[in-house]
Design an enzyme around this catalytic site. Structure first.
Site, mmCIF file in Angstrom:
data_model
loop_
_atom_site.group_PDB
_atom_site.id
_atom_site.type_symbol
_atom_site.label_atom_id
_atom_site.label_comp_id
_atom_site.label_asym_id
_atom_site.label_seq_id
_atom_site.Cartn_x
_atom_site.Cartn_y
_atom_site.Cartn_z
ATOM 1 N N SER A 1 0.870 -1.164 0.000
ATOM 2 C CA SER A 1 0.000 0.000 0.000
ATOM 3 C C SER A 1 0.914 1.224 0.000
ATOM 4 C CB SER A 1 -0.870 0.004 1.258
ATOM 5 O OG SER A 1 -0.035 0.214 2.371
ATOM 6 N N LYS A 2 0.296 2.373 -0.137
ATOM 7 C CA LYS A 2 1.106 3.601 -0.184
ATOM 8 C C LYS A 2 2.016 3.706 1.032
ATOM 9 C CE LYS A 2 -0.866 6.685 -3.409
ATOM 10 N NZ LYS A 2 -2.320 6.563 -3.577
ATOM 11 N N ARG A 3 1.450 3.346 2.201
ATOM 12 C CA ARG A 3 2.205 3.477 3.446
ATOM 13 C C ARG A 3 3.498 2.666 3.437
ATOM 14 N NH1 ARG A 3 -0.216 1.577 8.948
ATOM 15 N NH2 ARG A 3 0.567 -0.267 7.876
#
Ligand code: GLU
Length: 321
Positions: free
Chosen positions: A251-253
């Protein structure tokens, strides 16, 4: 023997992320290592979700990475058009062939009927079709079709379709239990990915398909279609999925950055070098051109299990943004 033809088959619903980048790099290396050609096909069947501007950006992104192709995309070529959104008439012919063989039937099931708790599920979590609309009387078909347009399913035979993946080895499915009758045309008239990809790869002369392991389970369906339609099937290489350092979906994180962000931080060689390191093609994440990786490329170096993105690999800045 005719040479290898590989392909990029991206769905341009946004900018490329690390998973697509790795897939593109490996597809290119695998074909180029064999001295092969590359085709670019834009998989924009869902035209509303895939505006042309993303396809154009995608071409720019592939070029930025040094992944050049010989045919396809906006440059065109002898087997075009290369945008799936412009190939409906071609798919129609093959769909008619399957219809003519009596293998396609209309399905009126709603999403909730398909996902009913009692439905057996495939190992990827999607339901195996129950066959509820197989053999509906003509009158019933007419009555239901007046209410809403049906999807069209392919009636699968009682057989096992197995193949040897160039990277992951043997994989097979017993079609009635593991796969079920599958959709070849949606209710809105758009042809399904499974049919389009088979028709396109065959007509574009593709002999080598490299893609993510999430599509391994689509392959028996596609091989079944190749056989029914009398089309030559390519070889398949499925690459492991790229996951976050702790094994979850990226994910982006976790640093699943889009190419747009990567371009502001790194040079193309730095991105390619880091991807090649993640795929075990390099011992260190050092800058390298894609072309320089061709000679020593080998599927044996690429892991077979999911690849955990090394922590911090794409954090920070490189030396030459
Ligand atoms: N268009 C698909 C994707 O971007 C790939 C399909 C394929 O490689 O067969 O995920």
């Amino acid at each position: 023997m005719a040479g290898v033809t590989g392909r990029f088959a991206p769905s341009p619903s946004g900018r490329m992320h690390l998973g697509n980048l790795l897939c593109s790099l490996l597809a290119w290396l695998s074909a180029r290592h064999e001295g092969g050609r590359m085709v670019l096909r834009i998989e924009d069947l869902d035209a509303a979700r895939c505006p042309r501007k993303f396809a154009d950006l995608l071409e720019a992104d592939l070029r930025w990475l040094g992944l050049f192709w010989d045919e396809g995309g906006s440059a065109g070529g002898p087997n075009g058009p290369y945008y799936q959104s412009e190939r409906s008439e071609i798919y129609e012919t093959y769909f008619e062939t399957l219809m003519g063989m009596g293998l396609v039937y209309p399905c009126f099931c709603s999403r909730s009927q398909l996902h009913a708790a009692s439905a057996p599920h495939r190992s990827d979590g999607t339901p195996v079709y129950s066959g509820a609309c197989r053999g509906l009387p003509a009158e019933e078909v007419r009555r239901r079709a007046a209410l809403r347009p049906p999807a069209w399913r392919l009636r699968v035979g009682e057989e096992t379709v197995a193949f040897t993946d160039g990277h992951l080895g043997r994989y097979g499915e017993y079609l009635p239990d593991d796969c079920g009758d599958f959709v070849v045309r949606r209710g809105d008239g758009v042809f399904a990915y499974q049919l389009a990809v088979v028709v396109d790869d065959a007509r574009m002369g593709v002999t080598q398909v490299v893609r993510g392991a999430d599509l391994l389970q689509s392959t028996p369906r596609q091989l079944y279609l190749y056989k029914l339609l009398g089309l030559p099937a390519p070889e398949f290489y499925h690459l492991p999925l790229l996951l976050a350092p702790d094994g979850r979906r990226l994910s982006k994180r976790d640093g699943d950055v889009s190419l747009e962000t990567l371009q502001s931080r790194f040079s193309p060689e730095e991105v390619v070098g880091r991807l090649a390191f993640a795929a075990h093609l390099l011992e260190k994440p050092e800058p390298v051109t894609a072309a320089a990786l061709v000679k020593d490329f080998s599927w044996e170096k690429v892991p077979k299990e999911d690849i955990l993105l090394p922590k911090g690999l794409f954090d920070g800045k490189g030396r030459q943004p």
